[in-house]
Design an enzyme around this catalytic site. Structure first.
Site, mmCIF file in Angstrom:
data_model
loop_
_atom_site.group_PDB
_atom_site.id
_atom_site.type_symbol
_atom_site.label_atom_id
_atom_site.label_comp_id
_atom_site.label_asym_id
_atom_site.label_seq_id
_atom_site.Cartn_x
_atom_site.Cartn_y
_atom_site.Cartn_z
ATOM 1 N N GLY B 196 0.863 -1.542 -0.091
ATOM 2 C CA GLY B 196 0.046 -0.158 -0.065
ATOM 3 C C GLY B 196 0.731 1.023 -0.306
ATOM 4 N N LEU B 222 -3.918 -5.448 -5.278
ATOM 5 C CA LEU B 222 -2.455 -4.412 -4.938
ATOM 6 C C LEU B 222 -1.388 -5.231 -4.541
ATOM 7 C CD1 LEU B 222 -2.221 -1.613 -5.525
ATOM 8 C CD2 LEU B 222 -3.058 -0.919 -2.897
ATOM 9 N N ASP B 223 -0.200 -4.801 -4.950
ATOM 10 C CA ASP B 223 0.878 -4.922 -4.199
ATOM 11 C C ASP B 223 1.050 -6.956 -3.940
ATOM 12 O OD1 ASP B 223 1.721 -2.418 -4.676
ATOM 13 O OD2 ASP B 223 1.037 -2.101 -2.956
ATOM 14 N N GLU B 224 -0.096 -7.775 -4.501
ATOM 15 C CA GLU B 224 0.256 -8.958 -4.288
ATOM 16 C C GLU B 224 0.269 -9.683 -5.836
ATOM 17 O OE1 GLU B 224 -2.720 -10.227 -1.602
ATOM 18 O OE2 GLU B 224 -2.282 -8.791 -0.687
#
Lengths: 278, 278, 278, 278
Positions: B196, B222-224
């Site tokens: 995040g 997100l970001d994964e």
């Protein structure tokens, strides 16, 4: 008949090698678990390491591989028997300590059979681990006589590898050739920087910002054998030579242990004066 | 007819795969330059990447590979045509600057066709390199309308990959699915730590002694997405969040460039939410 | 009367602090060997660590420092007496082995007085080094009763620090507060990634390209205490969770030892939930 | 009258130096923001770098420091004026590109005034950034005449520092002495390994497992000046000399930029042939 085998091939490169080798393994019902290859474009040699699972007649497999591969091929089919190690030390304890702890808890598919020192300061420590320690004094004797005495002790154990765990004496080419490609040394610098004695003193005087450790096979030229692993740590102006030596011990022992692991898993092949780690 | 090809196989594991694939290549007179395999024991999938040299009929080769490999195999035969890139940015310049310099000096077998920004602050800089810059304003418009506008610009260039070079807006799953497995992002932390916003602020508040950067494919979360490369640098108590952000820029740009190089060389395959880099 | 002292100051920042503190030391004829300061701009606290040489009356020095420094200052004048350590373990041997070897060869100005395990598998190994091992079984007892039993053994040794060398049980806030700022733990991930159990399994499933280890003080929140040291190593797709765990052991033991060295040299101060390492 | 100053002291060590220096600063109402000291026990020199904030009469401050410090002290009080840089290049673009992007976005308290090349291949690229490029041809001219021509161009800009951003010609001692302690070079190896030409070729032939880059001040002995920063990356047998050169570019440019940042912040002092970075 064996359950796990490692096939090592080092041969002149030509088309179809992987196909031919994997064909032999496939037709014998062997399952490839891991496989890595490398072609050295300079020497035009092909290197391959294959781990297989299944029942195999080793001599027959070896023979069949020889029959399809080019002349001047080096082929090894290695079983998973436990390997035998002899350690040589002088006075420093950190590499020996690390190796003895790993050996005690059976970290490798290998056993330390004995430790030999040209001083006796590590004798009591070694014996705590129920490993025999042999003090082979180098004082008041010729280099030749000392190496003869060393070899006598070493050969009783018939080791696969000799590990120089901060053994601070130079070995002669005569000694080295008895254990060709089987002596592993840890040098306390990122070779080829700071060859020879007192590398941390040299590093301090040069004002480097990084120090290192190098594990390598020993050949006839001091500190010039094929490199297996290297690692480094940052240093700064606030550290003198003694501080660097202290800090360096942690990477020396880790680099030596990592190299030994690779060698014991038959992952290190030689290509001239370089290693191919597959 | 082609001179250099890369063969990519992702299929259920079974005995004899290497033998079968290399047999096809050998019988067509193709020379293997590089070859790497990996078996994912958890998913029981076999991954192989092979670079070959020689004259080949690509559709016929692909067809023959399909005929010998198990069902549910994914097979790609990739020629060495130059790939096309579109870069997305917000305001930060370091990743974009690094990519534009590399592109200018033709470091990759690929070309940056355009840069798109949700701010226009990097327009003049981009145009110095004779690359078109498109300002697609996100202010006073819905997320949906903004993404439609983005896609309109992107699709004119028909890029192989989208590179998010510090693009600071979240993309919706609808947008992402149009470019599945083709969007590469650089996140300014060693994921999964500090997902995040404001990862350097988070890192500073947590008092970590290492900060990092992560390049990954973008998926719906997100970001994964699957991680391609990560790298880290040491920090200490004397650095506040702004100092860490400044120091982190150097690894962000290097990690993004390294990841892009791997992707452009067709060395990155996907295994679930993980990458296999061969 | 003492020969070597370390002066530690943690106080509200204001002009002239270094001048005032070094003035007191100068007027007492003490020679500064090393001096480091840091101002935390967020909390407006000043931190200073000074090593001095010379004859000093410690209570009088401490009193004089108190008299010139702002209220709410924390001042410690530490002599160079050997510190006392108690180690807690579960089943894993690599951190314990490393600490016992270092202790055996007197690497620190400190002594391991005892090892306590919630299993007895490391008892024989510990006793080789002539260190008492206490098996405090956690099975078939309440958490509270187990911690009472632990404290009873620990307090017999009156240690300066407790070292959790892969002690795999969570400690309650009640236990922790008895040893506030004196418990050091090694966690097998680069915190705050992968808090809690099975961090290597988590790392493998996330597909990270770097794994790490974190040494930290233990506070009430599991894996959230002030970080002392962290280090990382690269991993790739070919390593499963067990491979990562094996590879991680080497950095776990080195990071723990490095952190312990810093703590034993009184170089680690606390600033909220962060460490200041001077 | 100035707002921010950096005080640099390099003097024979004696008791009370910090007290005396900080006393002068305190009595002038200056606030210490950052302070670091170091005593080189070998040379018995004391080094101190102090950042202060406040109104100060620089000559008077300098004079007062001289009056209390031992003879043979070197004292500098540095204001925060923007420094001036001239870059020298040959053909390689990666270090120049990185420096020009940083300069364009005003990353430092310094400006690149000009780029000089002994080839003209980087002229167009440099001029994109509105920086003048001077081609000073070294062909068909004597070394002496070439250096005279270089100096003529350089001296028009009166730079604080010369940055050799992969400038591949050796500079004579005569040239170097005109810019003593003001020339920063990036060498593409972890010095002192692989001094001189073709370090990646040397590294490849030696079979090292780590390659590096070193930024250093230039003195009369090629590649032997005081080291400012070094960094390394792992390599393996699969990389030939050209691959290593390509991989090394990323650390070359980062190490050069990091060193330049330290120098521009007046954090690098010289102690014999070593740097003290405060």
């Amino acid at each position: 008949m064996t359950k796990f085998l490692t096939v090592l091939v080092d041969c002149p490169d030509e088309k179809g090698l992987i196909y031919k080798i994997t064909g032999i393994l496939y037709n014998r019902g062997l399952n490839i678990i891991k496989n890595r290859e490398f072609v050295d474009a300079d020497s035009n040699r092909f290197f391959m390491r294959t781990e297989v699972e299944g029942e195999a007649n080793v001599p027959s497999l070896q023979e069949e591989l020889v029959s399809v591969l080019p002349q001047q091929s080096k082929i090894k089919v290695v079983s998973d028997r436990r390997k035998k190690l002899v350690i040589l030390v002088t006075k420093e304890n950190h590499c020996l300590g690390d190796l003895l702890v790993r050996n005690h808890f059976k970290e490798w598919n290998a056993d330390i059979l004995a430790v030999i020192g040209n001083y006796d300061v590590l004798k009591n420590f070694t014996e705590k681990f129920d490993i025999p320690f042999h003090f082979v004094d180098a004082a008041e004797t010729s280099r030749d006589a000392h190496e003869q005495a060393l070899m006598k002790v070493i050969n009783e154990y018939a080791p696969d590898y000799l590990v120089l765990a901060k053994y601070m004496r130079v070995l002669t080419p005569e000694f080295v050739k008895h254990y060709e490609e089987r002596i592993i040394n840890i040098h306390h610098s990122f070779l080829p920087a700071f060859m020879g004695g007192h590398p941390y003193r040299q590093a301090y005087l040069r004002g480097v910002k990084i120090i290192g450790a190098t594990a390598h096979f020993v050949n006839n030229n001091l500190d010039e054998g094929p490199i297996i692993c290297q690692n480094v740590i940052p240093v700064d102006h606030s550290q003198n030579a003694a501080d660097m030596a202290r800090a360096g011990k942690d990477i020396e022992k880790i680099v030596l242990a990592q190299s030994l692991k690779l060698v014991l898993e038959d992952r290190v092949m030689l290509s001239g004066n370089k290693t191919v780690v597959l």
